[in-house]
Design an enzyme around this catalytic site. Structure first.
Site, PDB file in Angstrom:
ATOM      1  N   GLU A   1      45.266  31.779  31.945  1.00 45.43           N
ATOM      2  CA  GLU A   1      43.862  31.696  32.385  1.00 45.43           C
ATOM      3  C   GLU A   1      42.938  31.535  31.180  1.00 45.43           C
ATOM      4  OE1 GLU A   1      41.396  34.877  32.785  1.00 45.43           O
ATOM      5  OE2 GLU A   1      42.946  36.414  32.927  1.00 45.43           O
TER       6      GLU A   1
ATOM      7  N   LYS B   1      31.855  31.284  34.204  1.00 48.94           N
ATOM      8  CA  LYS B   1      33.037  31.996  34.703  1.00 48.94           C
ATOM      9  C   LYS B   1      33.257  31.537  36.141  1.00 48.94           C
ATOM     10  CE  LYS B   1      34.412  36.762  35.910  1.00 48.94           C
ATOM     11  NZ  LYS B   1      34.129  38.199  35.715  1.00 48.94           N
TER      12      LYS B   1
ATOM     13  N   VAL C   1      41.574  34.794  37.148  1.00 52.21           N
ATOM     14  CA  VAL C   1      42.914  34.836  37.744  1.00 52.21           C
ATOM     15  C   VAL C   1      42.917  34.093  39.071  1.00 52.21           C
ATOM     16  CG1 VAL C   1      44.632  36.371  38.808  1.00 52.21           C
ATOM     17  CG2 VAL C   1      43.652  36.946  36.564  1.00 52.21           C
TER      18      VAL C   1
ATOM     19  N   ASP D   1      32.449  45.951  45.547  1.00 52.78           N
ATOM     20  CA  ASP D   1      32.932  45.019  44.524  1.00 52.78           C
ATOM     21  C   ASP D   1      34.453  45.063  44.446  1.00 52.78           C
ATOM     22  OD1 ASP D   1      33.490  43.456  42.328  1.00 52.78           O
ATOM     23  OD2 ASP D   1      32.033  44.402  41.001  1.00 52.78           O
TER      24      ASP D   1
ATOM     25  N   SER E   1      37.512  42.323  43.336  1.00 51.39           N
ATOM     26  CA  SER E   1      37.732  41.009  42.740  1.00 51.39           C
ATOM     27  C   SER E   1      38.337  40.041  43.755  1.00 51.39           C
ATOM     28  CB  SER E   1      38.667  41.140  41.545  1.00 51.39           C
ATOM     29  OG  SER E   1      38.960  39.853  41.026  1.00 51.39           O
ATOM     30  N   ALA E   2      37.886  38.796  43.672  1.00 52.39           N
ATOM     31  CA  ALA E   2      38.453  37.739  44.508  1.00 52.39           C
ATOM     32  C   ALA E   2      39.914  37.467  44.140  1.00 52.39           C
ATOM     33  CB  ALA E   2      37.632  36.463  44.356  1.00 52.39           C
ATOM     34  N   ASP E   3      40.364  38.016  43.012  1.00 51.09           N
ATOM     35  CA  ASP E   3      41.773  37.846  42.625  1.00 51.09           C
ATOM     36  C   ASP E   3      42.704  38.297  43.756  1.00 51.09           C
ATOM     37  OD1 ASP E   3      40.785  37.148  40.140  1.00 51.09           O
ATOM     38  OD2 ASP E   3      41.575  38.905  39.080  1.00 51.09           O
TER      39      ASP E   3
ATOM     40  N   LYS F   1      43.104  45.961  35.551  1.00 45.60           N
ATOM     41  CA  LYS F   1      42.301  46.576  34.494  1.00 45.60           C
ATOM     42  C   LYS F   1      41.974  48.025  34.837  1.00 45.60           C
ATOM     43  CE  LYS F   1      39.677  42.984  34.414  1.00 45.60           C
ATOM     44  NZ  LYS F   1      40.297  41.711  34.686  1.00 45.60           N
TER      45      LYS F   1
HETATM   46  N1  PSU Z   1      42.341  40.330  31.969  1.00 46.51           N
HETATM   47  C1  PSU Z   1      41.943  40.493  30.683  1.00 46.51           C
HETATM   48  N2  PSU Z   1      40.678  40.075  30.355  1.00 46.51           N
HETATM   49  C2  PSU Z   1      39.861  39.420  31.275  1.00 46.51           C
HETATM   50  C3  PSU Z   1      40.310  39.235  32.618  1.00 46.51           C
HETATM   51  C4  PSU Z   1      41.565  39.711  32.900  1.00 46.51           C
HETATM   52  O1  PSU Z   1      42.684  41.038  29.849  1.00 46.51           O
HETATM   53  O2  PSU Z   1      38.754  39.016  30.915  1.00 46.51           O
HETATM   54  C5  PSU Z   1      39.456  38.474  33.635  1.00 46.51           C
HETATM   55  C6  PSU Z   1      40.384  37.703  34.570  1.00 46.51           C
HETATM   56  O3  PSU Z   1      40.009  36.352  34.512  1.00 46.51           O
HETATM   57  C7  PSU Z   1      40.133  38.288  35.935  1.00 46.51           C
HETATM   58  C8  PSU Z   1      38.683  38.616  35.821  1.00 46.51           C
HETATM   59  O4  PSU Z   1      40.413  37.382  36.974  1.00 46.51           O
HETATM   60  O5  PSU Z   1      38.627  39.239  34.523  1.00 46.51           O
HETATM   61  C9  PSU Z   1      38.234  39.511  36.952  1.00 46.51           C
HETATM   62  O6  PSU Z   1      36.839  39.443  37.038  1.00 46.51           O
HETATM   63  P1  PSU Z   1      36.092  40.002  38.346  1.00 46.51           P
HETATM   64  O7  PSU Z   1      36.313  41.487  38.270  1.00 46.51           O
HETATM   65  O8  PSU Z   1      34.645  39.595  38.148  1.00 46.51           O
HETATM   66  O9  PSU Z   1      36.729  39.351  39.534  1.00 46.51           O
HETATM   67 MN    MN Z   2      33.633  41.588  40.872  1.00 41.18          MN
END
Ligand code: PSU
Ligand code: MN
Length: 307
Positions: free
Chosen positions: A28, A89, A109, A141, A143-145, A162
């Site tokens: 990614e 992003k 992701v 909140d 993640s869409a992941d 994370k």
């Molecule tokens: N893992 C890391 N660093 C990052 C991310 C993941 O070590 O920056 C990113 C990935 O791209 C993941 C995104 O999909 O953070 C999730 O963001 P959000 O919580 O806004 O969906």
């Molecule tokens: Mn989010």
């Protein structure tokens, strides 16, 4: 060669590897553009690609440049992702508007898994997935992941989700969504910066060949097109000190709330806060986790293409 969507632009290296059924690993780009401090981020991007090649696979860093979804970047394109302030992003829902308007963005992701699967790739390495944020009841909140991985057939090598997230809630969502999780040589779900989140995993494997066997069984079952998570812990010697982690994370979450940060900005803010508040120690743990995941992904891709 697997069927592909015609809007995708594959690098020559990735196209050749797919045609010859050689291993390919998707990477990614959000971690490069928005997850790591500059200028280190460019060196990391190059290092991750080199690690994939050293493992005998072709690296496919995914991003959208000038409205074109790219699977595999050349040197100048990677430099743009790492250094250009206008690179957005992009989650998977952002792909259509980005294509239609000619925008450029790094893929999360969700967007990376979506594009990589459409290019015929089956193995993807990242750091930690997104998931359910703490205080979900107030912010909703998530993640869409997670939703995307519930309907995309790809194997994602990650160091868990994370640790800034609500890890038990995220694991529960993954169960509800039917996303399979394999602990790689561990019976505990990894904790991203930490080797263990303390939560159990139901299945443990010990070799890349075993992972490829599970992928084959997924296809044989022909069930919902869900992903497979390979949860690979950062080595204990390279993890962030757990006491430091807990203390600094509490400060980061407090600051995030006080400043009213929401949406796509939350994850980059928290990651950056941790880097500063730990004097760079969280960055080293993050990088150690990603490197281990990329190495393992190359081995899984090799075992998969040998089948
Ligand atoms: N893992 C890391 N660093 C990052 C991310 C993941 O070590 O920056 C990113 C990935 O791209 C993941 C995104 O999909 O953070 C999730 O963001 P959000 O919580 O806004 O969906
Ligand atoms: Mn989010």
């Amino acid at each position: 060669m697997p069927p592909q969507s015609s809007v995708l632009a594959l690098s020559d290296e990735v196209r050749d590897a797919l045609e010859q059924r050689r291993p390919v690993v998707a990477l990614e780009s959000t971690i490069i553009a928005h997850g790591l401090p500059r200028p280190r981020n460019l060196r990391v991007g190059e290092e991750l690609e080199a690690l994939v090649r050293a493992g005998g696979a072709a690296p496919a860093t995914v991003a959208v440049l000038d409205g074109v979804p790219r699977i595999g970047l050349d040197k100048a394109q990677l430099e743009r992702v790492a250094g250009d302030n206008t690179v957005r992003k992009l989650g998977h829902r952002d792909l259509a508007p980005a294509l239609a308007t000619g925008a450029s963005g790094a893929t999360t992701v969700s967007a990376t898994a979506f594009l990589a699967a459409r290019a015929g790739l089956r193995v993807f390495a990242t750091g930690g997935l997104g998931g359910v944020h703490r205080r979900w009841t107030e912010t909703q909140d998530e993640s869409a992941d997670l939703g995307l991985l519930a309907r995309t057939r790809i194997s994602v090598v990650c160091a868990g989700v994370k640790s800034i997230l609500d890890v038990p809630a995220t694991l529960q969502r993954l169960e509800t969504l039917g996303v399979g999780i394999l602990g790689y040589r561990t019976e505990r779900f990894p904790g991203f910066y930490l080797s263990s989140s303390g939560e159990p995993v139901d299945w443990t494997v010990h070799t890349p060949e075993e992972v490829a066997g599970v992928m084959e069984a997924q296809d044989a079952l022909d069930g919902p097109e869900s992903a497979l998570l390979v949860a690979n812990p950062v080595p204990e010697a390279e993890q962030l000190d757990p006491a430091l982690h807990d203390r600094v994370l509490a400060e980061a979450l407090e600051e995030c709330r006080e400043r009213g940060i929401t949406g796509q900005a939350v994850t980059p803010f928290l990651l950056d806060f941790l880097v500063r508040a730990t004097g760079g120690a969280s960055l080293e743990a993050n990088l150690a986790a990603v490197r281990g995941n990329v190495r393992l992904a190359a081995r899984i891709a090799a075992a998969w293409s040998a089948r």
